[in-house]
Design a protein around this motif. Sequence first.
Motif, PDB file in Angstrom:
ATOM      1  N   MET A   1     -92.458  -4.864  74.205  1.00 41.32           N
ATOM      2  CA  MET A   1     -93.066  -5.295  72.948  1.00 41.32           C
ATOM      3  C   MET A   1     -94.573  -5.450  73.089  1.00 41.32           C
ATOM      4  O   MET A   1     -95.229  -6.044  72.240  1.00 41.32           O
ATOM      5  N   GLY A   2     -95.123  -4.942  74.193  1.00 45.79           N
ATOM      6  CA  GLY A   2     -96.560  -5.016  74.394  1.00 45.79           C
ATOM      7  C   GLY A   2     -97.040  -6.290  75.049  1.00 45.79           C
ATOM      8  O   GLY A   2     -98.242  -6.579  75.061  1.00 45.79           O
ATOM      9  N   GLY A   3     -96.116  -7.069  75.623  1.00 51.85           N
ATOM     10  CA  GLY A   3     -96.483  -8.313  76.289  1.00 51.85           C
ATOM     11  C   GLY A   3     -96.600  -9.478  75.318  1.00 51.85           C
ATOM     12  O   GLY A   3     -96.371  -9.348  74.124  1.00 51.85           O
ATOM     13  N   GLY A   4     -96.959 -10.635  75.846  1.00 47.61           N
ATOM     14  CA  GLY A   4     -97.091 -11.832  75.009  1.00 47.61           C
ATOM     15  C   GLY A   4     -95.780 -12.569  74.855  1.00 47.61           C
ATOM     16  O   GLY A   4     -94.787 -12.289  75.533  1.00 47.61           O
ATOM     17  N   ASP A   5     -95.776 -13.525  73.947  1.00 45.23           N
ATOM     18  CA  ASP A   5     -94.597 -14.361  73.717  1.00 45.23           C
ATOM     19  C   ASP A   5     -93.718 -13.725  72.650  1.00 45.23           C
ATOM     20  O   ASP A   5     -93.973 -13.839  71.447  1.00 45.23           O
ATOM     21  N   LYS A   6     -92.675 -13.057  73.088  1.00 42.07           N
ATOM     22  CA  LYS A   6     -91.801 -12.356  72.156  1.00 42.07           C
ATOM     23  C   LYS A   6     -91.182 -13.307  71.127  1.00 42.07           C
ATOM     24  O   LYS A   6     -90.976 -12.937  69.969  1.00 42.07           O
ATOM     25  N   GLY A   7     -90.882 -14.517  71.562  1.00 39.40           N
ATOM     26  CA  GLY A   7     -90.263 -15.470  70.663  1.00 39.40           C
ATOM     27  C   GLY A   7     -91.109 -15.836  69.462  1.00 39.40           C
ATOM     28  O   GLY A   7     -90.603 -16.367  68.469  1.00 39.40           O
ATOM     29  N   ARG A   8     -92.404 -15.549  69.518  1.00 39.92           N
ATOM     30  CA  ARG A   8     -93.294 -15.856  68.399  1.00 39.92           C
ATOM     31  C   ARG A   8     -93.298 -14.765  67.330  1.00 39.92           C
ATOM     32  O   ARG A   8     -93.950 -14.920  66.292  1.00 39.92           O
TER      33      ARG A   8
ATOM     34  N   THR B   1     -87.529  -4.125  71.212  1.00 36.53           N
ATOM     35  CA  THR B   1     -88.456  -3.100  70.752  1.00 36.53           C
ATOM     36  C   THR B   1     -88.876  -3.400  69.315  1.00 36.53           C
ATOM     37  O   THR B   1     -88.220  -4.188  68.618  1.00 36.53           O
ATOM     38  N   PRO B   2     -89.940  -2.761  68.844  1.00 35.15           N
ATOM     39  CA  PRO B   2     -90.300  -2.927  67.429  1.00 35.15           C
ATOM     40  C   PRO B   2     -89.168  -2.545  66.483  1.00 35.15           C
ATOM     41  O   PRO B   2     -89.000  -3.168  65.428  1.00 35.15           O
ATOM     42  N   GLN B   3     -88.373  -1.545  66.858  1.00 34.79           N
ATOM     43  CA  GLN B   3     -87.239  -1.154  66.022  1.00 34.79           C
ATOM     44  C   GLN B   3     -86.199  -2.269  65.948  1.00 34.79           C
ATOM     45  O   GLN B   3     -85.605  -2.529  64.894  1.00 34.79           O
ATOM     46  N   ASP B   4     -85.968  -2.940  67.081  1.00 31.80           N
ATOM     47  CA  ASP B   4     -85.047  -4.076  67.091  1.00 31.80           C
ATOM     48  C   ASP B   4     -85.553  -5.197  66.183  1.00 31.80           C
ATOM     49  O   ASP B   4     -84.774  -5.845  65.485  1.00 31.80           O
ATOM     50  N   LEU B   5     -86.859  -5.429  66.204  1.00 35.36           N
ATOM     51  CA  LEU B   5     -87.426  -6.487  65.363  1.00 35.36           C
ATOM     52  C   LEU B   5     -87.210  -6.163  63.893  1.00 35.36           C
ATOM     53  O   LEU B   5     -86.850  -7.055  63.101  1.00 35.36           O
ATOM     54  N   ALA B   6     -87.411  -4.912  63.513  1.00 33.90           N
ATOM     55  CA  ALA B   6     -87.177  -4.523  62.118  1.00 33.90           C
ATOM     56  C   ALA B   6     -85.719  -4.750  61.731  1.00 33.90           C
ATOM     57  O   ALA B   6     -85.423  -5.230  60.633  1.00 33.90           O
TER      58      ALA B   6
END
Length: 204
Positions: A16-23, A189-194
């Motif tokens: 997801m490009g790093g960072g806090d995914k939960g946010r 992934t971004p697709q999962d987020l969508a």
Amino acid sequence: MICAGVILAGGQARRMGGGDKGRLPLGTGSLLQEVIARLSPQVDLLALNANGDPARFADLDLPVIADSVVDFPGPLAGVLAGLDWAAAQGADAIITAAADTPFFPRDLADTLRMAVADMPVPLAIACSRDNKGRLWRQPTFGLWPVALREDLRAALSDGLRKVVLWTDRHNARYVEFDGAEVPFFNVNTPQDLAEAQKRAAGSA
């Protein structure tokens, strides 16, 4: 049994490009806020396992506990951190949930506790079936006894990283959760987020 909840958010979220995914956004809040809302009613106390500056989670008003094992060895390090914290709180066990899996069962803790009620040292991992009927273990969702924390510490020091190798060593129960939809759908992934956002909108 006094059960503490520990949300595992110590990963690096590379896909997801790093960072806090939960946010990442979900509904009117975030993935992490949905996980907190689901887990907090199921446990006696709650903490977040995350590495780095804990001040970035100050708005959540939760204890933030970091891995005690360096170099991001995986979810078992978060479990150990949670067990050490829970022991200091007088808890007997922890229930873990992943910060990127917002639709997990609302009866997760009760079901896991009932499944191990006859075990002298209770240890359980959630499982679910995919749409082809295949059974998948969900190693970031489990019940972990404080009594095994020193054994886990020694295993991590010896280089063990794979969750199921350690849980099988201790005769963990694998507890299946059913659901019309995949109960442990996680966002990688971004697709999962969508997809998660569509699912959240459909249940609003």
